[in-house]
Design an enzyme around this catalytic site. Structure first.
Site, mmCIF file in Angstrom:
data_model
loop_
_atom_site.group_PDB
_atom_site.id
_atom_site.type_symbol
_atom_site.label_atom_id
_atom_site.label_comp_id
_atom_site.label_asym_id
_atom_site.label_seq_id
_atom_site.Cartn_x
_atom_site.Cartn_y
_atom_site.Cartn_z
ATOM 1 N N GLN A 97 10.025 0.270 -0.089
ATOM 2 C CA GLN A 97 9.529 -0.656 0.929
ATOM 3 C C GLN A 97 8.019 -0.554 1.091
ATOM 4 O O GLN A 97 7.341 -1.553 1.321
ATOM 5 C CB GLN A 97 10.215 -0.359 2.272
ATOM 6 C CG GLN A 97 10.237 -1.534 3.223
ATOM 7 C CD GLN A 97 11.026 -2.702 2.657
ATOM 8 O OE1 GLN A 97 11.983 -2.511 1.918
ATOM 9 N NE2 GLN A 97 10.611 -3.905 3.002
ATOM 10 N N GLU A 98 7.482 0.652 0.968
ATOM 11 C CA GLU A 98 6.052 0.859 1.192
ATOM 12 C C GLU A 98 5.191 0.297 0.059
ATOM 13 O O GLU A 98 4.203 -0.383 0.304
ATOM 14 C CB GLU A 98 5.761 2.358 1.342
ATOM 15 C CG GLU A 98 6.227 2.967 2.654
ATOM 16 C CD GLU A 98 5.295 2.634 3.809
ATOM 17 O OE1 GLU A 98 4.251 1.979 3.584
ATOM 18 O OE2 GLU A 98 5.616 3.017 4.945
#
Length: 241
Positions: A97-98
């Site tokens: 996600q990052e």
């Protein structure tokens, strides 16, 4: 592109792939997604794969799902997570996600590398781990160092919120001070850290959190954990948070 990939020149391969005509059909998008995945641009691979199987359900196949939930740097994540006493699926799901596993990712807020460490946090963690003075941004672009520091920070958030994964994930994104301050303002959330239940009343706070990005972020990482488990083991065991 294929020649460059076989030589391990992934950045150069990405430059070649970018020159190809834009894929239009679901099948073409699926093939291109696998090519981007081989070149280690998992963000492009994920975007095209999602477009492909949204248009054609039959394309939801293991070889395409593997580029959306890749095993990149898995050994590093396993070692670092074991050191910090939590499941590496959490760290990998957060990293997807990052940064989408882009080791040189830089955000608009100057968060760096795989696990998107902002400079002030990176220096704080470096002091705690006795790593010494950091050379930024270069040190954060080195996968083993970034993962070691990022997993240490996850462990700090888990410790702060008594092992409650959704709260720890929210704190990783929004900062622990914001999460603590907001939860104190909500009497109904008292004792949430020690609650281990997926009952709706104990999860409603995720949608009510005042930062939309963090609300989406928590749900996205919990989703990633489940899908990683499904892709890699072929089965899904639902657990309390």
């Amino acid at each position: 592109a294929v020649i460059l990939l076989s030589a391990g020149w992934f950045d150069d391969a990405q430059s070649e792939i970018a020159l190809l005509p834009t894929p239009v059909t679901p099948e073409a998008k699926a093939v291109r997604a696998r090519l981007w995945g081989a070149a280690k641009d998992f963000l492009m691979a994920s975007r095209l794969a999602n477009e492909a199987w949204d248009a054609k359900f039959e394309l939801r196949r293991p070889e395409l799902m593997d580029v959306v939930w890749p095993g990149e740097y898995r050994e590093l994540f396993d070692v670092a997570s074991k050191t910090n006493k939590f499941d590496s699926l959490l760290a990998r799901s957060l990293t997807k996600q990052e940064s989408g596993f882009n080791r040189r990712a830089v955000s608009s807020s100057n968060a760096l590398g795989l696990m998107q460490m902002i400079p002030s946090t990176a220096r704080e963690i470096a002091d705690e781990l006795k790593i010494g003075k950091l050379v930024l941004p270069d040190d954060m672009f080195e996968p083993s160092r970034n993962i070691k520091m990022g997993t240490h920070y996850i462990a700090k958030m888990l410790d702060l919120f008594k092992g409650h994964v959704p709260l720890a994930v929210a704190a990783y994104n929004a900062g622990p001070t914001r999460v603590e301050r907001w939860s104190r303002m909500r009497p109904s959330l008292k004792g949430l850290e020690t609650t281990r239940s997926s009952a709706a009343e104990y999860e409603l706070w995720i949608d009510e959190f005042p930062f939309a990005e963090t609300s989406f972020y928590v749900k996205a990482i919990l989703r990633n954990i489940m899908l990683y488990q499904l892709v890699e083991t072929g089965s899904l065991v639902a657990k309390e948070p």
